[in-house]
Design a protein around this motif. Structure first.
Motif, PDB file in Angstrom:
ATOM      1  N   PHE A 109      42.698  53.077  34.313  1.00 42.31           N
ATOM      2  CA  PHE A 109      42.769  52.080  35.374  1.00 42.31           C
ATOM      3  C   PHE A 109      41.357  51.554  35.617  1.00 42.31           C
ATOM      4  O   PHE A 109      40.406  52.337  35.672  1.00 42.31           O
ATOM      5  CB  PHE A 109      43.288  52.695  36.685  1.00 42.31           C
ATOM      6  CG  PHE A 109      44.747  53.011  36.661  1.00 42.31           C
ATOM      7  CD1 PHE A 109      45.667  52.118  37.186  1.00 42.31           C
ATOM      8  CD2 PHE A 109      45.204  54.213  36.145  1.00 42.31           C
ATOM      9  CE1 PHE A 109      47.025  52.423  37.178  1.00 42.31           C
ATOM     10  CE2 PHE A 109      46.551  54.521  36.123  1.00 42.31           C
ATOM     11  CZ  PHE A 109      47.464  53.617  36.648  1.00 42.31           C
ATOM     12  N   VAL A 110      41.230  50.250  35.757  1.00 42.84           N
ATOM     13  CA  VAL A 110      39.944  49.645  36.091  1.00 42.84           C
ATOM     14  C   VAL A 110      40.134  48.930  37.415  1.00 42.84           C
ATOM     15  O   VAL A 110      40.834  47.922  37.499  1.00 42.84           O
ATOM     16  CB  VAL A 110      39.461  48.673  34.997  1.00 42.84           C
ATOM     17  CG1 VAL A 110      38.061  48.176  35.336  1.00 42.84           C
ATOM     18  CG2 VAL A 110      39.487  49.330  33.624  1.00 42.84           C
ATOM     19  N   GLN A 111      39.522  49.491  38.455  1.00 42.12           N
ATOM     20  CA  GLN A 111      39.701  48.958  39.807  1.00 42.12           C
ATOM     21  C   GLN A 111      38.512  48.085  40.194  1.00 42.12           C
ATOM     22  O   GLN A 111      37.361  48.486  40.047  1.00 42.12           O
ATOM     23  CB  GLN A 111      39.822  50.114  40.798  1.00 42.12           C
ATOM     24  CG  GLN A 111      39.891  49.658  42.256  1.00 42.12           C
ATOM     25  CD  GLN A 111      39.945  50.820  43.200  1.00 42.12           C
ATOM     26  OE1 GLN A 111      40.974  51.456  43.309  1.00 42.12           O
ATOM     27  NE2 GLN A 111      38.849  51.107  43.873  1.00 42.12           N
ATOM     28  N   ASN A 157      38.631  40.413  38.404  1.00 40.11           N
ATOM     29  CA  ASN A 157      38.772  39.551  37.226  1.00 40.11           C
ATOM     30  C   ASN A 157      39.559  40.335  36.196  1.00 40.11           C
ATOM     31  O   ASN A 157      39.043  41.283  35.590  1.00 40.11           O
ATOM     32  CB  ASN A 157      37.397  39.147  36.698  1.00 40.11           C
ATOM     33  CG  ASN A 157      37.492  38.158  35.565  1.00 40.11           C
ATOM     34  OD1 ASN A 157      38.156  38.411  34.563  1.00 40.11           O
ATOM     35  ND2 ASN A 157      36.812  37.033  35.709  1.00 40.11           N
ATOM     36  N   PHE A 158      40.812  39.971  35.997  1.00 39.16           N
ATOM     37  CA  PHE A 158      41.695  40.710  35.106  1.00 39.16           C
ATOM     38  C   PHE A 158      41.110  40.826  33.698  1.00 39.16           C
ATOM     39  O   PHE A 158      41.098  41.895  33.110  1.00 39.16           O
ATOM     40  CB  PHE A 158      43.072  40.041  35.044  1.00 39.16           C
ATOM     41  CG  PHE A 158      44.068  40.819  34.245  1.00 39.16           C
ATOM     42  CD1 PHE A 158      44.862  41.774  34.848  1.00 39.16           C
ATOM     43  CD2 PHE A 158      44.214  40.606  32.876  1.00 39.16           C
ATOM     44  CE1 PHE A 158      45.781  42.513  34.109  1.00 39.16           C
ATOM     45  CE2 PHE A 158      45.127  41.327  32.130  1.00 39.16           C
ATOM     46  CZ  PHE A 158      45.910  42.279  32.747  1.00 39.16           C
ATOM     47  N   GLY A 159      40.626  39.716  33.150  1.00 36.50           N
ATOM     48  CA  GLY A 159      40.106  39.717  31.780  1.00 36.50           C
ATOM     49  C   GLY A 159      38.921  40.648  31.607  1.00 36.50           C
ATOM     50  O   GLY A 159      38.864  41.442  30.653  1.00 36.50           O
ATOM     51  N   ARG A 160      37.966  40.567  32.502  1.00 34.07           N
ATOM     52  CA  ARG A 160      36.787  41.447  32.407  1.00 34.07           C
ATOM     53  C   ARG A 160      37.178  42.908  32.578  1.00 34.07           C
ATOM     54  O   ARG A 160      36.667  43.780  31.881  1.00 34.07           O
ATOM     55  CB  ARG A 160      35.749  41.049  33.443  1.00 34.07           C
ATOM     56  CG  ARG A 160      35.045  39.766  33.104  1.00 34.07           C
ATOM     57  CD  ARG A 160      33.987  39.433  34.107  1.00 34.07           C
ATOM     58  NE  ARG A 160      33.389  38.149  33.762  1.00 34.07           N
ATOM     59  CZ  ARG A 160      32.749  37.388  34.612  1.00 34.07           C
ATOM     60  NH1 ARG A 160      32.611  37.763  35.864  1.00 34.07           N
ATOM     61  NH2 ARG A 160      32.230  36.244  34.224  1.00 34.07           N
ATOM     62  N   PRO A 173      44.191  46.958  34.697  1.00 34.91           N
ATOM     63  CA  PRO A 173      43.318  46.423  35.740  1.00 34.91           C
ATOM     64  C   PRO A 173      44.069  46.413  37.068  1.00 34.91           C
ATOM     65  O   PRO A 173      45.257  46.066  37.112  1.00 34.91           O
ATOM     66  CB  PRO A 173      43.021  44.992  35.266  1.00 34.91           C
ATOM     67  CG  PRO A 173      43.267  45.029  33.786  1.00 34.91           C
ATOM     68  CD  PRO A 173      44.416  45.988  33.624  1.00 34.91           C
ATOM     69  N   THR A 174      43.394  46.811  38.123  1.00 37.58           N
ATOM     70  CA  THR A 174      44.056  46.910  39.425  1.00 37.58           C
ATOM     71  C   THR A 174      43.060  46.641  40.549  1.00 37.58           C
ATOM     72  O   THR A 174      41.855  46.824  40.376  1.00 37.58           O
ATOM     73  CB  THR A 174      44.709  48.295  39.606  1.00 37.58           C
ATOM     74  OG1 THR A 174      45.443  48.321  40.832  1.00 37.58           O
ATOM     75  CG2 THR A 174      43.688  49.411  39.607  1.00 37.58           C
TER      76      THR A 174
END
Length: 138
Positions: free
Chosen positions: A84-86, A96-99, A60-61
């Motif tokens: 990567f999830v931006q 939201n890091f968890g999501r 997550p970024t």
């Protein structure tokens, strides 16, 4: 009580006093968790870096093009499949890091890996990625 948008501004602040103010609004840990669960989702964009799909790294970024994510791609996890999830950043304040980790895991599962590694993007390289792969294979 402060409204949710005001809490979000405190939550995203770089001022330590604002962060302390943010946490002072919650009486219990469960109150904080409930607030996080009810926060709007940020717009998430997935970026993939091809590599060995036995280990998929989900990161997550806030900025896929930033220095931290670049170091993950080019130095830290080079050679591994990366998702990567931006979200968050200037246009969208709802990181939201968890999501985002869950979104990345969902995509990572499509590769049918042996391992999924969840990582922050602000890492410092100590060992070569071969150390990770070797230790996971044990």
């Amino acid at each position: 009580m402060v409204n949710s948008e005001d809490l979000n501004i405190l939550y995203n602040s770089k001022d330590p006093l604002d962060i302390l103010k943010f946490y002072s609004y919650f009486e219990t840990r469960d109150d904080l968790v409930d607030w996080m669960k009810n926060r709007p989702d940020g717009k998430a964009t997935l970026f993939e870096v091809e590599g060995d799909q036995d280990i998929v790294v989900v990161i997550p970024t806030v900025d896929y093009n930033g220095d931290y994510a670049k170091a993950c791609r080019e130095e830290i996890f080079n050679g591994l499949q990366m998702v990567f999830v931006q979200s968050g950043g200037r246009e969208d304040q709802y990181f939201n890091f968890g999501r985002n980790a869950n979104r990345g895991i969902k995509r990572a599962m499509e590769f049918d890996p042996e391992w999924i590694v969840i990582a922050n993007d602000d890492l410092y390289r100590i060992d070569d990625v071969s150390v990770l792969t070797r230790n996971l294979s044990k």
